[in-house]
Scaffold this motif. Structure first.
Motif, PDB file in Angstrom:
ATOM      1  N   ASP A   1       0.829  -1.210   0.000  1.00 37.84           N
ATOM      2  CA  ASP A   1       0.000   0.000   0.000  1.00 37.84           C
ATOM      3  C   ASP A   1       0.864   1.261   0.000  1.00 37.84           C
ATOM      4  O   ASP A   1       0.606   2.207  -0.748  1.00 37.84           O
ATOM      5  CB  ASP A   1      -0.925   0.009   1.219  1.00 37.84           C
ATOM      6  N   VAL A   2       1.899   1.273   0.840  1.00 38.37           N
ATOM      7  CA  VAL A   2       2.764   2.453   0.916  1.00 38.37           C
ATOM      8  C   VAL A   2       3.575   2.598  -0.366  1.00 38.37           C
ATOM      9  O   VAL A   2       3.689   3.699  -0.923  1.00 38.37           O
ATOM     10  CB  VAL A   2       3.702   2.376   2.140  1.00 38.37           C
ATOM     11  N   ASN A   3       4.140   1.496  -0.844  1.00 38.17           N
ATOM     12  CA  ASN A   3       4.932   1.551  -2.076  1.00 38.17           C
ATOM     13  C   ASN A   3       4.096   2.054  -3.255  1.00 38.17           C
ATOM     14  O   ASN A   3       4.570   2.860  -4.068  1.00 38.17           O
ATOM     15  CB  ASN A   3       5.499   0.171  -2.407  1.00 38.17           C
ATOM     16  N   SER A   4       2.859   1.579  -3.343  1.00 39.48           N
ATOM     17  CA  SER A   4       1.985   1.996  -4.445  1.00 39.48           C
ATOM     18  C   SER A   4       1.692   3.487  -4.364  1.00 39.48           C
ATOM     19  O   SER A   4       1.692   4.191  -5.384  1.00 39.48           O
ATOM     20  CB  SER A   4       0.670   1.202  -4.411  1.00 39.48           C
ATOM     21  N   PHE A   5       1.450   3.967  -3.154  1.00 38.18           N
ATOM     22  CA  PHE A   5       1.183   5.398  -2.977  1.00 38.18           C
ATOM     23  C   PHE A   5       2.402   6.225  -3.374  1.00 38.18           C
ATOM     24  O   PHE A   5       2.290   7.217  -4.111  1.00 38.18           O
ATOM     25  CB  PHE A   5       0.798   5.681  -1.526  1.00 38.18           C
ATOM     26  N   LEU A   6       3.569   5.828  -2.886  1.00 37.75           N
ATOM     27  CA  LEU A   6       4.790   6.574  -3.197  1.00 37.75           C
ATOM     28  C   LEU A   6       5.086   6.545  -4.694  1.00 37.75           C
ATOM     29  O   LEU A   6       5.478   7.554  -5.282  1.00 37.75           O
ATOM     30  CB  LEU A   6       5.969   6.001  -2.410  1.00 37.75           C
ATOM     31  N   TRP A   7       4.899   5.383  -5.306  1.00 36.41           N
ATOM     32  CA  TRP A   7       5.173   5.260  -6.742  1.00 36.41           C
ATOM     33  C   TRP A   7       4.232   6.134  -7.556  1.00 36.41           C
ATOM     34  O   TRP A   7       4.632   6.761  -8.544  1.00 36.41           O
ATOM     35  CB  TRP A   7       5.052   3.805  -7.169  1.00 36.41           C
TER      36      TRP A   7
ATOM     37  N   ILE B   1      11.754  10.482   7.455  1.00 39.74           N
ATOM     38  CA  ILE B   1      10.310  10.273   7.571  1.00 39.74           C
ATOM     39  C   ILE B   1      10.037   8.831   7.989  1.00 39.74           C
ATOM     40  O   ILE B   1      10.590   7.891   7.406  1.00 39.74           O
ATOM     41  CB  ILE B   1       9.600  10.561   6.232  1.00 39.74           C
ATOM     42  N   ALA B   2       9.190   8.652   8.990  1.00 40.66           N
ATOM     43  CA  ALA B   2       8.767   7.317   9.422  1.00 40.66           C
ATOM     44  C   ALA B   2       7.270   7.170   9.157  1.00 40.66           C
ATOM     45  O   ALA B   2       6.474   8.025   9.558  1.00 40.66           O
ATOM     46  CB  ALA B   2       9.064   7.107  10.900  1.00 40.66           C
ATOM     47  N   ILE B   3       6.896   6.094   8.466  1.00 42.40           N
ATOM     48  CA  ILE B   3       5.493   5.833   8.132  1.00 42.40           C
ATOM     49  C   ILE B   3       5.007   4.672   8.990  1.00 42.40           C
ATOM     50  O   ILE B   3       5.575   3.576   8.961  1.00 42.40           O
ATOM     51  CB  ILE B   3       5.328   5.516   6.637  1.00 42.40           C
TER      52      ILE B   3
ATOM     53  N   GLU C   1       0.973   8.543  10.030  1.00 45.15           N
ATOM     54  CA  GLU C   1       0.057   7.425  10.249  1.00 45.15           C
ATOM     55  C   GLU C   1      -0.653   7.165   8.924  1.00 45.15           C
ATOM     56  O   GLU C   1      -1.642   7.815   8.591  1.00 45.15           O
ATOM     57  CB  GLU C   1      -0.921   7.756  11.373  1.00 45.15           C
ATOM     58  N   PHE C   2      -0.144   6.197   8.182  1.00 42.23           N
ATOM     59  CA  PHE C   2      -0.498   6.048   6.773  1.00 42.23           C
ATOM     60  C   PHE C   2      -2.001   5.907   6.540  1.00 42.23           C
ATOM     61  O   PHE C   2      -2.567   6.569   5.668  1.00 42.23           O
ATOM     62  CB  PHE C   2       0.237   4.845   6.181  1.00 42.23           C
ATOM     63  N   TYR C   3      -2.658   5.047   7.290  1.00 44.54           N
ATOM     64  CA  TYR C   3      -4.073   4.792   7.039  1.00 44.54           C
ATOM     65  C   TYR C   3      -4.985   5.841   7.668  1.00 44.54           C
ATOM     66  O   TYR C   3      -6.190   5.845   7.424  1.00 44.54           O
ATOM     67  CB  TYR C   3      -4.463   3.404   7.546  1.00 44.54           C
TER      68      TYR C   3
END
Length: 288
Positions: free
Chosen positions: A150-156, A231-233, A263-265
């Motif tokens: 989920d995080v990788n997809s958002f960043l990409w 940055i920490a996610i 807080e990613f979600y």
């Protein structure tokens, strides 16, 4: 050259130096050289009651002093292990004033106290270590992979032009070559170092937070004057995210990044405040 007996005496002395004590009223705390995989040395507490000597854990297991919390999913397995350890070491248990559970052994012979200290301290270490093992590795891996995806997809989607995953700072100090960050965004003079924090168990979540803290601390130590945005996610949906247990780790991590934790979600917009969307736009050569 030292003889074999010299080596033995050296080892004996070194191990003895690892043992210390602290008087606590009518009880003495003995700090042993027995350690746990949660990076704690085990203490036992010795007192004399009537005509018996009592060696106990002082209630520290129940109070999770050794960071030995257990996830709900692992409780059945851990309880079986604890029962086997109690039988093996001959440890008994009681509720102190009906509130805190104590684990202990007793003897009427003072010459056996050392043996009891050995048994109780090793029982404590065995229990703590069993608590620190993940018995749901499949669920751990599945939850971590889903969060990373989920995080990788958002960043990409937002920053693909300047983004690399599982990368390190190879052009800085050699000490940083082997330190991997979950993601790095490089844009002009700004470099954003990103670490993810997740975990199916509390131990794994706290371990992730500690690892992120250590990585950022190493960058600060060996950056040779270069400045990085850290940055920490955080995966607040993780089973291992228990605020009362994780807050001290996350506070250290936030202090190290000098930024609010993402807080990613809950609020991914915090990330976009630190890494502006303009970063994702390719550089256009106006002379063409």
């Amino acid at each position: 050259m030292a003889t074999l007996t010299d080596i033995f005496q050296m080892v004996k002395t070194d191990f003895s130096n690892l043992t210390d004590f602290r008087l606590r009223g009518s009880t003495i705390e003995i700090m042993t050289c027995v350690s746990t995989i949660t990076n704690h040395y085990v203490s036992v507490f010795v007192s004399q009651q009537d005509n018996a000597y009592v060696v106990s854990d002082g209630g520290w297991l129940a109070k999770e002093y050794y960071e030995n919390s257990v996830s709900y999913e692992d409780e059945m397995i851990v309880q079986k292990l604890e029962l086997q350890y109690r039988k093996y070491f001959g440890v008994e248990t009681t509720l102190h004033e009906g509130l805190v559970r104590y684990y202990y052994k007793t003897t009427g012979k003072i010459e056996l106290v050392s043996a009891l200290v050995y048994d109780v301290s090793n029982y404590i270490a065995a229990v703590v270590n069993s608590h620190s093992i993940s018995y749901n590795e499949g669920r751990e891996q599945s939850q971590r992979q889903r969060f990373n995806h989920d995080v990788n997809s958002f960043l990409w989607d937002k920053y693909s032009e300047h983004l690399t995953f599982n990368d390190s700072l190879t052009n800085c100090h050699p000490e940083l070559n082997s330190i991997k960050f979950n993601a790095i965004i490089r844009h002009h003079t700004d470099t954003y170092l990103i670490m993810y924090v997740s975990g199916y168990s509390r131990q794994n979540f706290n371990k992730d937070a500690s690892e992120a803290y250590t990585h950022f601390q190493m960058v600060e130590k060996y950056s040779q004057g270069a400045e990085f945005i850290k940055i920490a996610i955080i995966n607040t949906n993780a089973n291992g995210y228990v605020p009362v247990n994780a807050n001290s780790y996350l506070k250290l991590l936030q202090d190290q990044t000098h930024n609010q934790l993402v807080e990613f979600y809950k609020d991914v917009n915090t990330l976009m405040q630190y890494v502006p969307l303009e970063v994702s736009e390719p550089i256009i050569d106006m002379e063409k």
